[in-house]
Scaffold this active site. Structure first.
Site, PDB file in Angstrom:
ATOM      1  N   ARG A   1      -6.227  -1.428   9.281  1.00 30.06           N
ATOM      2  CA  ARG A   1      -6.454  -0.543  10.742  1.00 30.06           C
ATOM      3  C   ARG A   1      -6.994  -1.929  11.534  1.00 30.06           C
ATOM      4  O   ARG A   1      -6.316  -1.894  12.758  1.00 30.06           O
ATOM      5  CB  ARG A   1      -7.367   0.454  10.663  1.00 30.06           C
ATOM      6  CG  ARG A   1      -6.885   1.583   9.817  1.00 30.06           C
ATOM      7  CD  ARG A   1      -7.474   2.845   9.551  1.00 30.06           C
ATOM      8  NE  ARG A   1      -6.718   3.786   9.271  1.00 30.06           N
ATOM      9  CZ  ARG A   1      -7.405   4.899   8.472  1.00 30.06           C
ATOM     10  NH1 ARG A   1      -8.631   4.978   8.612  1.00 30.06           N
ATOM     11  NH2 ARG A   1      -6.532   6.043   8.333  1.00 30.06           N
TER      12      ARG A   1
ATOM     13  N   MET B   1       0.919  -1.148   0.020  1.00 27.14           N
ATOM     14  CA  MET B   1       0.033  -0.129  -0.118  1.00 27.14           C
ATOM     15  C   MET B   1       0.998   1.147   0.047  1.00 27.14           C
ATOM     16  O   MET B   1       1.801   1.392   1.083  1.00 27.14           O
ATOM     17  CB  MET B   1      -0.888  -0.072   1.254  1.00 27.14           C
ATOM     18  CG  MET B   1      -1.793   1.035   1.564  1.00 27.14           C
ATOM     19  SD  MET B   1      -3.013   0.652   2.860  1.00 27.14           S
ATOM     20  CE  MET B   1      -1.968   0.283   4.014  1.00 27.14           C
TER      21      MET B   1
ATOM     22  N   TYR C   1       1.456   3.862  12.610  1.00 27.55           N
ATOM     23  CA  TYR C   1       0.893   3.540  11.063  1.00 27.55           C
ATOM     24  C   TYR C   1      -0.515   3.189  10.876  1.00 27.55           C
ATOM     25  O   TYR C   1      -1.100   2.835  11.882  1.00 27.55           O
ATOM     26  CB  TYR C   1       2.041   2.733  10.463  1.00 27.55           C
ATOM     27  CG  TYR C   1       2.273   1.251  10.922  1.00 27.55           C
ATOM     28  CD1 TYR C   1       1.517   0.366  11.874  1.00 27.55           C
ATOM     29  CD2 TYR C   1       3.241   0.414  10.329  1.00 27.55           C
ATOM     30  CE1 TYR C   1       1.707  -0.675  12.506  1.00 27.55           C
ATOM     31  CE2 TYR C   1       3.472  -1.027  10.689  1.00 27.55           C
ATOM     32  CZ  TYR C   1       2.626  -1.353  11.793  1.00 27.55           C
ATOM     33  OH  TYR C   1       2.812  -2.831  11.955  1.00 27.55           O
ATOM     34  N   GLU C   2      -0.687   3.137   9.739  1.00 28.51           N
ATOM     35  CA  GLU C   2      -2.153   3.125   9.467  1.00 28.51           C
ATOM     36  C   GLU C   2      -3.176   4.221   9.988  1.00 28.51           C
ATOM     37  O   GLU C   2      -4.142   3.943  10.455  1.00 28.51           O
ATOM     38  CB  GLU C   2      -2.670   1.667   9.755  1.00 28.51           C
ATOM     39  CG  GLU C   2      -1.887   0.560   8.985  1.00 28.51           C
ATOM     40  CD  GLU C   2      -1.791   0.596   7.693  1.00 28.51           C
ATOM     41  OE1 GLU C   2      -2.528   1.450   7.021  1.00 28.51           O
ATOM     42  OE2 GLU C   2      -0.769   0.016   7.056  1.00 28.51           O
ATOM     43  N   GLY C   3      -2.479   5.413  10.149  1.00 27.14           N
ATOM     44  CA  GLY C   3      -3.151   6.471  10.780  1.00 27.14           C
ATOM     45  C   GLY C   3      -2.719   6.424  12.188  1.00 27.14           C
ATOM     46  O   GLY C   3      -3.242   5.665  12.975  1.00 27.14           O
TER      47      GLY C   3
END
Length: 591
Positions: free
Chosen positions: A292, A163, A436-438
């Site tokens: 997430r 990604m 990570y991932e927001g």
């Protein structure tokens, strides 16, 4: 050093007894062959793989790390064979579309598989879960031609996926992307640089399929102008010639050293549009929301693995004497388990891990309902649950998972700080899950803003109604939980009312309240899960079914959570109601 043990009994209890998942399949268009026996077989085999294939490579993989030379990444010794063995068992395509070689298993089952793999070896597991997430985005949004070409190879593990979002100037704010895509016939030429790309380059698979966010010529400004492209390292028709994709470097990180985190350069790389032009973020969020939840599971998994080590160490370690008097007169000291503070740490770790495990299955079941249920209203309500609870799962699981890793280190004292016991690696590996991932702060802001204050559908209110109805219907044996849930819900509703009202005049209220609000909601949801587990365990005891010790332990841990963790909702409510003035009033120059 203690070895990892897959928590199969707890997973089976949650799946079969608490949520009774076999009966739920009748409402969904799922695999007709799913049964309790099949689910147990899948779990047991996954547990065996986690314990015997992946866990033995965890510490050595951390010590060796990934090596980068002349644009090539070499993973730690044993990773290639282990990954290919894992892939050959069909595990990467477990929840994939059967039409293209996947096995069509429900998400509420695969969350347990992912937890075990993350607990055993997070670095190695990341390559597989990113591939599964990339395949999901392709299955949902790509053309039929792309699906036929790429999905079978991703599901069988011969190819992997990444990604590619972040750029040096564009992290959370993806509207600032500079990577561009120039049309060329039915394809596009992608040029730009991405950073922090997990698994961007490695030696585990024959090809790597990058899902890349980029902008087309004349695209609208901001996030609305972002499109999604599939960019393979090697084009299928030219497997010996690179496709303008190269790795510039790998990061030197705090943890997850066996997972390659890459700077990826795209130089006129040939790519293919996924979904509609300028709709790339919506397509990518299919993968991001999957990841997430998975990254939340990483936090849960490492926290549980830390608990396993700490609990066994505390039982065996002799140090000091009990406040109640000597418990082991034949030994030089009593077990660490006689000390109240050690028990506090262990019970906190266990209470949060087991509640998170149950909530992961609950969120997984909502993802399945949202995708497979034949009734539109049921799908809509499930989508609401997923929207509200995905940021909670990602942030709460990883926050409490990291806390559990630190507590587990603390239980071991000096032994927790040295490498031999593995606790310090868990701390390092778990820390990234909060970032990570927001980042978890962004997850909280998304929840508080989009899902609560600015929501006009009543998504949170509908979830609150579900928990409220459950609390009201609890049997008399669960009266303390009924009262505890009602009190926690009262704090939650008061906090919601305050922020919705105050933010009309003071927009900073949303940001100031976001993290404590996510914590508050997570405590409520963990309490909801513990009430369900406590009720189920008590029912099994009353009927003389199952493992008495297991059920008694569940009830004890549930009581700890009720009395020691749930009261924190009141302090969080007060923090939220304190408002944003104390946060925002200090001039920036004074920081």
């Amino acid at each position: 050093m203690f070895e990892y043990r897959a928590p199969l009994k707890d997973m089976q209890f949650i799946l079969h007894d608490v949520f009774q998942i076999s009966s739920r399949f009748t409402d969904l268009n799922l695999n007709d062959e799913l049964s309790e026996d099949l689910i147990n077989s899948v779990l047991e085999e996954a547990g065996r793989i986690a314990e015997t294939l992946m866990a033995p490579l965890n510490q050595s993989g951390d010590e060796q790390g990934c090596q980068f030379e002349a644009g090539q990444v070499t993973t730690p010794e044993g990773f290639v064979d282990a990954y290919r063995t894992y892939a050959s068992g069909g595990w990467i395509g477990l929840s994939g579309d059967p039409e293209y070689g996947g096995q069509g298993m429900p998400k509420l089952l695969t969350v347990s598989i992912e937890e075990m793999m993350m607990a055993a070896n997070s670095s190695l597991a990341l390559y597989a879960v990113l591939t599964a997430g990339g395949a999901l985005a392709i299955a949902r949004h790509a053309s039929e031609s792309l699906k036929q070409t790429y999905l079978p190879k991703l599901y069988d593990g011969s190819w992997s996926a990444t990604m590619c979002l972040t750029e040096a100037q564009a992290g959370t704010d993806l509207s600032m992307l500079k990577t561009r895509a120039e049309p060329e016939g039915e394809a596009y030429r992608i040029t730009g640089s991405k950073m922090f790309i997990t698994g961007g380059e490695h030696d585990l698979t024959d090809n790597i399929v990058h899902l890349v966010l980029a902008k087309l010529p004349g695209a609208p400004a901001g996030a609305k102008g972002v499109s999604l492209f599939l960019v393979p390292k090697y084009l299928p028709e030219s497997p010996d010639q690179t496709n303008g994709v190269s790795c510039g470097s790998i990061e030197h990180k705090m943890g997850l050293l066996g997972s390659a985190t890459c700077v990826m350069n795209f130089d006129q790389a040939k790519g293919f549009l996924v979904g509609e032009p300028h709709n790339g973020l919506a397509c990518m969020f299919t993968m991001m929301n999957y990841e997430r939840l998975t990254i939340g599971l990483q936090g849960l998994a490492l926290g549980d693995a830390s608990y396993q080590v700490a609990a066994r160490y505390a039982d065996e370690r002799r140090q000091g004497r009990s406040a109640r008097g000597t418990q082991s007169p034949d030994d030089a000291g009593d077990s660490l388990l006689v000390h109240a503070d050690v028990r506090r740490m262990l019970l906190t770790m266990r209470a949060n891990s087991e509640a998170a495990r149950a909530l992961a299955v609950y969120v997984g079941s909502q993802l399945d309902i949202a995708h497979y249920h034949p009734e539109a209203e049921s799908r809509k309500k499930a989508e609401w649950r997923v929207a509200v609870l995905t940021p909670v799962a990602k942030a709460a699981f990883s926050d409490r998972g990291f806390e559990a890793c630190v507590l587990g280190q603390q239980v071991l004292g000096g032994h927790g700080y040295v490498r031999e016991w593995g606790q310090e690696q868990k701390v390092r590996d778990a820390r990234i899950a909060q970032i990570y991932e927001g980042t978890n702060g962004i997850q909280a802001l998304d929840l508080m803003g989009r899902k609560v204050v600015y929501d006009r559908q009543g998504m949170l209110d509908d979830l609150i109604g579900e928990v409220e109805s459950f609390a009201q219907e609890l049997p008399g044996s669960q009266a303390p939980f009924a009262e505890g849930l009602q009190n926690a819900l009262s704090d939650l509703q008061a906090a919601v009312a305050h922020v919705r009202s105050a933010s009309v005049e003071m927009p900073d209220e949303v940001g100031a309240a976001s993290v404590p609000f996510l914590d508050l909601l997570s405590i409520v949801m963990y309490g909801y899960m513990w009430a369900r587990m406590s009720m189920t365990a008590q029912s099994k005891l009353d009927s003389g079914e199952g493992d008495s010790d297991f059920c008694q332990a569940k009830i004890h841990v549930a009581d700890y959570y009720l009395r020691r963790c749930m009261p924190k909702t009141h302090a969080l409510r007060k923090e939220i109601e304190a408002g944003s003035d104390s946060v925002m009033s200090m001039p920036a120059a004074l920081f």
